[in-house]
Design a protein around this motif. Structure first.
Motif: not given
Length: 521
Positions: A111-113, A116-119, A146-148, A321-322
């Motif tokens: 659910x964090x994709x 995390x990827x900004x999509x 990169x931040x994630x 969260x990951x």
């Protein structure tokens, strides 16, 4: 409070609400639920497991639906506490609990994709959102990635011995935010955090019309079930650490009150949280003031640090969260059942985990519990029966009359329940005994007999009596004897044919037809 702050912000965002909703939930939980809880060590707030099931509710019913479902869940939890159903959580096996925890961790991580990827994705379920990337496209925002990735690596490599003094999640978010600001990175952040406990978007009584409430009862049951299970499991774990047992029903009352109230503050559902509870215990928590102070610190953070918190990158929260999702899994238990090839636990674990991801929490728990009961019945239904021809010399009997009486006798040693699932096996026992003059049944290992088992025994006794075979029952446990009495088997055989042990039956010198009722079990 240091542990709760980053997690509250992250769980607020991941639930489909905003960071402020998660923070408000943690504040109200500390100030209201901690003083009412089932033990001094219980700390409540938003959790990853709860956030996982809120995503689909938010997608279908928006935040208003979440508020209404939370309120209804509060009513359900309150009733559970009043009617003392807290002990029902003990019927969930470790395999089922581990299975839906792993399923929830998968939902949280995947659910964090987006963050995390900004999509962007669309859909109400995890699978639906993943499939939506095929049509919407998947173009990663590499600065967000990169931040994630930095936060994930920071938390993974942070020395465990330092965790007691400062949580890696908090330091990771501070470092990521400071770096993003210093480098001027143009990445999505959590946005403005209002300095109020009464935000514009919160529950009002006017929202709760009959049609909407009735539609939200099923998701409310899911929230209530998860709240009950997570809170009681947290209490069981912390109770082992402190030696103080959780009052399950009092805890459910507290969780009910908390979830009744929190929607009116614009918060998301709350439940006891094992992360902050264990940190509190290990840090020396001794009274309910621990939860209250944690709430006050978070309240101060809302008013004093809101401008800084508003600039926290969403990808940094995704990283937290990951890692949290990974650590949610009971890896020791999972490794143990797979390494040692425990088939039944593996089946229950896998079925519950897959059901949690594919369906929802309520369906997953029902599937896991039903599967547990089916596998348990199959396992308990195994009946062990050993036949042994009577040899009077083995019990030191030199009486020729007794030796002659039991020259063609057999004993069956029965271990297992005489229940509906093995009624045919019971019939086979009596069929094998038909070739002897005397049949002794040693039933010390029969812990349970139901109506189907009693019927099979009665039919077998009648069939043997018609063939002239003497039937003697020995070593019946009290509960088994009660069923024999209720079903009329004792009257059918005569009380004189029930003995405390096989040996007593064989050494009784009195003629079979003339026995009285002195030899009782």
């Amino acid at each position: 409070a240091a542990v709760a702050l980053p997690l509250a912000l992250a769980f607020g965002v991941s639930s489909g609400a905003d960071a402020a909703a998660g923070l408000i939930t943690a504040i109200v939980a500390g100030l209201l639920v901690s003083p009412l809880g089932g033990a001094y060590y219980q700390l409540s707030g938003p959790t990853g497991a709860m956030a996982a099931i809120l995503i689909s509710i938010t997608a279908e019913y928006q935040l208003q639906g979440v508020f209404i479902a939370t309120f209804i869940a509060g009513v359900i939890l309150l009733l559970c506490g009043i009617f003392r159903v807290g002990r029902l959580a003990s019927f969930l096996s470790s395999s089922v609990i581990a299975g839906f925890t792993s399923g929830i961790s998968i939902i949280i991580a995947f659910g964090q994709i987006d963050n995390l990827f900004g999509v962007k994705s669309a859909g109400e379920s995890l699978i639906g959102r993943l499939l939506s990337y095929r049509t919407l496209g998947f173009t990663p925002h590499w600065e967000s990635v990169a931040v994630g990735a930095f936060v994930v690596a920071f938390m993974a490599l942070f020395p465990k011995r330092w965790q007691r003094h400062v949580p890696a999640s908090l330091l990771g978010i501070i470092a990521a935010t400071a770096g993003a600001i210093a480098l001027g990175l143009d990445i999505p952040s959590i946005g403005e955090i209002p300095k109020t406990l009464f935000p514009a978007e919160r529950l009002t009584l006017g929202m709760m019309d009959l049609q909407r409430v009735s539609a939200l009862i099923p998701p409310a049951i899911s929230i209530a079930m998860l709240g009950m299970i997570e809170s009681l499991l947290c209490g069981a774990s912390a109770g082992k650490m402190t030696g103080v047992r959780l009052n399950n029903d009092q805890e459910l009352l507290a969780q009910g009150v908390g979830n009744l109230v929190i929607p009116f503050f614009g918060g998301v559902p709350l439940t006891a949280a094992i992360a902050r509870t264990s940190v509190a215990v290990k840090s020396g928590a001794a009274t309910r003031l621990t939860g209250v102070i944690h709430g006050l610190v978070l309240l101060a953070a809302m008013f004093l640090l809101a401008p800084l918190m508003s600039r926290i990158p969403l990808s940094a929260l995704a990283g937290v969260l990951i890692v949290t999702a990974w650590r949610m899994n009971d890896w020791g238990f999972i490794k143990n059942i797979f390494a040692k090839k425990f088939k039944s636990p593996i089946v229950k674990f896998t079925a519950t985990m897959v059901s949690t991801v594919v369906f929802d929490l309520t369906a997953a728990i029902l599937i896991g519990v039903l599967l547990s009961f089916v596998l348990l019945i199959i396992r308990l239904s195994k009946l062990e029966v050993n036949f042994e021809k009577v040899d009077m010399n083995r019990i030191g009997c030199s009486d020729p009359a007794l030796a002659d009486r039991y020259s063609n006798a057999v004993v069956s040693y029965i271990t297992g329940p005489l229940i509906f699932s093995n009624a045919e096996a019971v019939e086979d026992i009596f069929e094998q005994a038909g070739d002897y003059d005397t049949f002794l049944m040693s039933m010390r290992g029969v812990s349970l007999i139901d109506i189907s088992g009693a019927e099979a025994v009665a039919d077998g006794v009648k069939a043997l009596k018609e063939r002239g075979v003497d039937v003697i029952m020995c070593a019946l446990p009290r509960s088994t004897m009660k069923m024999m009495e209720r079903y009329g088997i004792r009257d059918l055989l005569g009380e004189q044919n029930f003995y405390w042990s096989v040996e007593r039956a064989l050494l009784d010198p009195r003629p079979r037809a003339g026995r009285h009722t002195e030899q009782k079990i």
